[in-house]
Design an enzyme around this catalytic site. Structure first.
Site, PDB file in Angstrom:
ATOM      1  CG  ASP A  17       5.493 -54.377 -12.955  1.00 50.94           C
ATOM      2  OD1 ASP A  17       6.653 -54.812 -12.854  1.00 50.94           O
ATOM      3  OD2 ASP A  17       4.977 -53.575 -12.140  1.00 50.94           O
ATOM      4  CD  GLU A  21      -2.647  -1.480   2.457  1.00 46.77           C
ATOM      5  OE1 GLU A  21      -3.404  -2.454   2.492  1.00 46.77           O
ATOM      6  OE2 GLU A  21      -2.417  -0.763   3.465  1.00 46.77           O
TER       7      GLU A  21
HETATM    8  C1  GDG Z   1      -3.013 -11.428   7.148  1.00 45.34           C
HETATM    9  C2  GDG Z   1      -1.572 -11.957   7.175  1.00 45.34           C
HETATM   10  C3  GDG Z   1      -1.274 -11.149   4.835  1.00 45.34           C
HETATM   11  C4  GDG Z   1      -3.993  -1.404   9.238  1.00 45.34           C
HETATM   12  N1  GDG Z   1      -4.247  -0.398  10.104  1.00 45.34           N
HETATM   13  C5  GDG Z   1      -5.346   0.223   9.653  1.00 45.34           C
HETATM   14  C6  GDG Z   1      -5.771  -0.405   8.500  1.00 45.34           C
HETATM   15  N2  GDG Z   1      -4.909  -1.414   8.276  1.00 45.34           N
HETATM   16  C7  GDG Z   1      -4.977  -2.340   7.122  1.00 45.34           C
HETATM   17  C8  GDG Z   1      -3.779  -2.174   6.219  1.00 45.34           C
HETATM   18  C9  GDG Z   1      -3.720  -3.521   5.542  1.00 45.34           C
HETATM   19  C10 GDG Z   1      -4.287  -4.465   6.582  1.00 45.34           C
HETATM   20  O1  GDG Z   1      -4.929  -3.668   7.574  1.00 45.34           O
HETATM   21  C11 GDG Z   1      -3.190  -5.263   7.268  1.00 45.34           C
HETATM   22  O2  GDG Z   1      -2.787  -6.268   6.390  1.00 45.34           O
HETATM   23  P1  GDG Z   1      -1.423  -7.073   6.557  1.00 45.34           P
HETATM   24  O3  GDG Z   1      -1.203  -7.865   5.353  1.00 45.34           O
HETATM   25  O4  GDG Z   1      -0.338  -6.099   6.779  1.00 45.34           O
HETATM   26  O5  GDG Z   1      -1.563  -7.975   7.883  1.00 45.34           O
HETATM   27  P2  GDG Z   1      -2.684  -8.976   8.591  1.00 45.34           P
HETATM   28  O6  GDG Z   1      -3.857  -8.231   9.047  1.00 45.34           O
HETATM   29  O7  GDG Z   1      -1.940  -9.668   9.666  1.00 45.34           O
HETATM   30  O8  GDG Z   1      -3.161 -10.012   7.457  1.00 45.34           O
HETATM   31  C12 GDG Z   1      -0.705 -11.128   6.246  1.00 45.34           C
HETATM   32  C13 GDG Z   1      -2.744 -10.779   4.847  1.00 45.34           C
HETATM   33  O9  GDG Z   1      -3.471 -11.578   5.762  1.00 45.34           O
HETATM   34  C14 GDG Z   1      -3.346 -10.952   3.460  1.00 45.34           C
HETATM   35  O10 GDG Z   1      -3.192 -12.235   2.989  1.00 45.34           O
HETATM   36  O11 GDG Z   1      -0.573 -10.202   4.070  1.00 45.34           O
HETATM   37  O12 GDG Z   1       0.600 -11.641   6.244  1.00 45.34           O
HETATM   38  O13 GDG Z   1      -1.070 -11.903   8.513  1.00 45.34           O
HETATM   39  O14 GDG Z   1      -4.533  -3.557   4.409  1.00 45.34           O
HETATM   40  O15 GDG Z   1      -3.998  -1.107   5.366  1.00 45.34           O
HETATM   41  N3  GDG Z   1      -6.832   0.004   7.785  1.00 45.34           N
HETATM   42  C15 GDG Z   1      -7.515   1.083   8.232  1.00 45.34           C
HETATM   43  N4  GDG Z   1      -7.153   1.722   9.389  1.00 45.34           N
HETATM   44  C16 GDG Z   1      -6.096   1.334  10.109  1.00 45.34           C
HETATM   45  O16 GDG Z   1      -5.792   1.945  11.148  1.00 45.34           O
HETATM   46  N5  GDG Z   1      -8.567   1.529   7.538  1.00 45.34           N
END
Ligand code: GDG
Length: 745
Positions: A500, A382
């Site tokens: 076989d 992102e």
């Molecule tokens: C699991 C896996 C894998 C975060 N703070 C806010 C907010 N976010 C959003 C981010 C991002 C999402 O949350 C976090 O995604 P990640 O991929 O970093 O981590 P996990 O939640 O642990 O997700 C991970 C994922 O699944 C997908 O397969 O990548 O490894 O652990 O999109 O932007 N969004 C808002 N406010 C916040 O304060 N609106």
């Protein structure tokens, strides 16, 4: 006929219901998965099954909410607080999450949690079977639902099922700690396609699966007992790139950006955004930042670090203490290094609207993404999408799945504080030209491998896997075709049948000398050879002595040692060609070395060949040594006119002139027949199949690529097919009785 539909199954629905005093409101999720899959589930009859995020006990309200959801192609699975406590907080997040992120000491193994996990998985599977029709495609998301694929498969054997796991799949050494590892694995294997973010996850899964269910495998394919093949592959997940880019231009984002710039002044901005989780490495990162300030004091007052932590699970002990540790570290660092006009860390423990996140991404000179373990990590992607002017530096942990694609980031080991501190320095001092060069490449990757690409890739592969399975099933010998073959057999004046032995007429045994023909097989062979129109040829790689002792009393032809020794109709053995065996002296010591280094392996010396067997060797080690052996010996073998032939858990060294195909050709020449049949199971039988004339019936036992026209699943099926072919009405039990009688006589 109904149009086939796609059913998405996930722990949560993309719309959450919030209930307050018998009133309720719906909130749409902005998560990557929800937006990405929006294009699928909102279309036509497609549907998304999941928990709506609230405990709804009142049945009337449940009914209304269910109807509301159905209008939006959503199908709620209602769960109680008790169920969420054990299935979600318990088994999913207290057992699987810590283990899969390599924190085994945080894992608990509650029996109750496991019981409820099974029960809730069953509820999800039931919801699927309530609405699924044959021909539908079902895509299950993540570790909360690992048992669902098999539960659906049992109810709907032909439906197409995909499973994607968003968190890492750990090494077998960690996975094996779970008391219910077998059930979890078998649960997943109900799917036709299992996806992970990275190749390492695929590798770990394959290693666990081949150890636990002992399924034969090629590269990324597992073949199960029912001959269904399961494909395991890497599908690195992407983000909705355009959405993040467009958001930078949103007026709210712009207003937030202005405020941020007022805070920053002419200082550089570094950001980190994580959910509160020990896997994200937040304390380690704070310590590395502190080290950076000590090592590079000239940067004090010139950089601001904003750390956002989104609250999660803070009622749980480990999370509560993590939160305390972060609070303590932030205050210590701020107290130690801060000045009246500068605070080194701005820490926020709450979630922010997307427009604030976008403003942070757009303003930050550095994104510091340093999880100790992360399936993928979308925050870093992102950040990349939001860099409109192509400046900015990403510091990325090598433990995040994303590091396998984002090569132009500064990739670090998150536990190495010195390396992280130095990466911060490198990022702060990186010339703009280099930033742009790296960011351009990163944007190219993230834009290309976006969420839509991810979905398409997974769905296309699932269709391909299903198609392959169907093609295979059309080559399976059907009952109708067996009847046709029976008629052809009956009409034929002379018949030539090549069989076989191991893996074809009998199953494999850990000790090859234990694969003695049982009474049922003896009776079947007797029926075959008793017909004067039949010429039965046993064609095997085994030593002539073994075959002699097992079937020597039968008036059948035997080709032993892949064609080195031949015996016709009970007459003495003859050598196929006068072959030189001097080479053995050179190869035996080499094979002995492998035998000494590989417990469980052994050498078999045959008259004209040497075989190194590793069927009892620890899984993986045998294959590794086999590769090493072929690598070491192939040139020496070729120079001497020998060939190294890989069979099922065996490597055989023999003259290149000798193979089952050449031997079979002799029989074809000498015994013209109007019905020719060849059945075999392994690589060496492919030579036989290739030697057969077009009109012959060739059958491979098992699956995989083969020159044979048809497939049968296992020796049991071969025997029953042969019985049907010859029109034998006897079943196994009758045969047993008849043979006991024969032996007694
Ligand atoms: C699991 C896996 C894998 C975060 N703070 C806010 C907010 N976010 C959003 C981010 C991002 C999402 O949350 C976090 O995604 P990640 O991929 O970093 O981590 P996990 O939640 O642990 O997700 C991970 C994922 O699944 C997908 O397969 O990548 O490894 O652990 O999109 O932007 N969004 C808002 N406010 C916040 O304060 N609106």
């Amino acid at each position: 006929m109904k149009q086939p539909k796609i059913i998405i199954v996930a722990n949560r629905l993309p719309v959450r219901v919030e209930i307050k005093n018998e009133e309720w409101i719906y909130h749409s999720s902005e998560g990557g998965l929800a937006t990405g899959l929006g294009s699928i589930y909102k279309d036509g009859n497609n549907i998304w099954i999941g928990w709506p995020g609230a405990y709804i006990e009142n049945e009337k309200i449940q009914h209304i909410i269910r109807q509301d959801f159905l209008k939006q192609n959503l199908y709620p699975v209602m769960l109680s607080e008790y169920e969420i406590h054990h299935y979600y907080d318990g088994f999913s997040n207290d057992t699987l999450w810590p283990l899969f992120h390599y924190f085994p000491s945080y894992a608990s193994y509650g029996r109750k949690d496991w019981e409820v996990y099974q029960k809730v998985n069953r509820k999800f599977a039931k919801a699927v079977t309530e609405i699924a029709d044959p021909g539908d495609t079902i895509w299950i998301q993540d570790y909360q639902l690992m048992l669902v694929p098999q539960m659906i498969r049992e109810a709907m054997p032909d439906v197409s099922i995909g499973f994607f796991q968003h968190i890492p799949f750990p090494s077998y050494e960690v996975f094996r700690l779970i008391p219910w590892r077998d059930q979890l694995l078998k649960g997943l294997l109900g799917a036709d396609l299992i996806g992970f973010h990275t190749f390492d996850d695929v590798r770990h899964f394959m290693s666990a699966a081949t150890r636990i269910v002992h399924a034969p495998s090629n590269a990324n394919e597992l073949i199960l007992d029912d001959e269904r093949s399961v494909i395991v592959d890497a599908f690195p997940m992407g983000i909705d790139y355009d959405k993040y880019r467009d958001n930078v231009f949103n007026p709210k984002t712009k207003r937030n950006e202005t405020k941020l710039h007022q805070l920053m002044g002419d200082r550089k901005l570094m950001i980190s955004i994580d959910r509160l989780d020990y896997s994200k490495g937040i304390p380690q990162r704070l310590k590395a930042y502190e080290l950076f300030l000590r090592k590079h004091p000239e940067w004090k007052e010139r950089v601001i670090f904003i750390q956002l932590v989104v609250p999660s699970r803070d009622q749980v002990k480990q999370y509560a203490s993590l939160k305390e540790e972060i609070n303590r570290l932030v205050s210590e660092i701020n107290a130690k290094h801060g000045t009246l006009s500068w605070q080194p860390i701005h820490y926020f423990y709450r979630s922010f609207p997307l427009e604030m996140l976008s403003a942070l991404y757009a303003s930050a000179d550095i994104a510091l993404v340093t999880p100790l373990r992360d399936g993928m990590n979308l925050v870093c992607k992102e950040y990349i999408a939001s860099r409109i002017d192509k400046t900015g530096v990403l510091i990325l942990s090598e433990m995040a799945g994303a590091s396998k694609e984002l090569y132009e980031a500064l990739v670090i080991n998150p536990t190495n504080e010195d390396a992280v501190a130095e990466a911060i320095y490198e990022a702060l001092t990186m010339p703009e030209e280099e930033q742009v060069r790296r960011m351009e490449a990163l944007q190219h990757t993230v834009a290309k491998f976006n969420i839509h690409h991810w979905i398409k890739n997974f769905m296309d592969k699932l269709t391909e896997v299903k198609l392959k399975q169907e093609q295979l099933s059309t080559r399976m010998l059907t009952e109708t075709f067996k009847d046709t073959l029976h008629l052809r057999y009956k009409e034929a004046g002379r018949r030539l049948i090549f069989l076989d032995y191991d893996g074809t007429l009998v199953n494999f045994t850990p000790d090859p000398l234990k694969a003695i023909p049982d009474n049922d097989l003896k009776a079947l062979l007797q029926e075959l050879y008793s017909d004067p129109h039949n010429k039965i040829v046993l064609i095997s790689g085994r030593k002539k002595e073994t075959l002699e002792s097992w079937v020597g009393d039968m008036p059948i032809d035997i080709i032993a040692e892949h064609g080195a020794w031949l015996r016709e109709d009970g007459r003495p053995w003859v050598i196929a060609k006068d072959l030189n065996t001097d080479w053995k002296e050179e190869f035996i010591p080499m094979l002995k070395q492998f035998e000494m280094r590989t417990p469980g392996s052994f050498i078999e010396e045959k008259d004209y060949s040497l075989a190194w067997h590793y069927r009892k060797v620890d899984k993986g080690l045998g294959e590794l040594r086999a590769k090493e052996m072929t690598g070491n010996m192939k040139y020496a073998a070729a120079n001497l006119g020998l060939q190294l032939q890989e069979g099922n858990k065996v490597i055989e060294i023999k003259s290149a002139m000798i193979n089952k195909g050449n031997a079979a050709r002799e029989w074809l020449k000498q015994y013209p027949a109007s019905f020719i049949l060849a059945i075999g199971d392994d690589y060496t039988d492919e030579d036989t199949f290739k030697a057969m004339p077009e009109e012959a019936v060739t059958i491979k036992v098992g699956s995989g690529i083969s020159a044979a026209t048809y497939f049968l699943k296992n020796p049991e099926e071969v025997r029953s097919f042969l019985r049907k072919l010859i029109g034998s009405s006897e079943d196994n039990n009758q045969n047993e009785e008849k043979n006991t009688a024969l032996i007694k006589n």
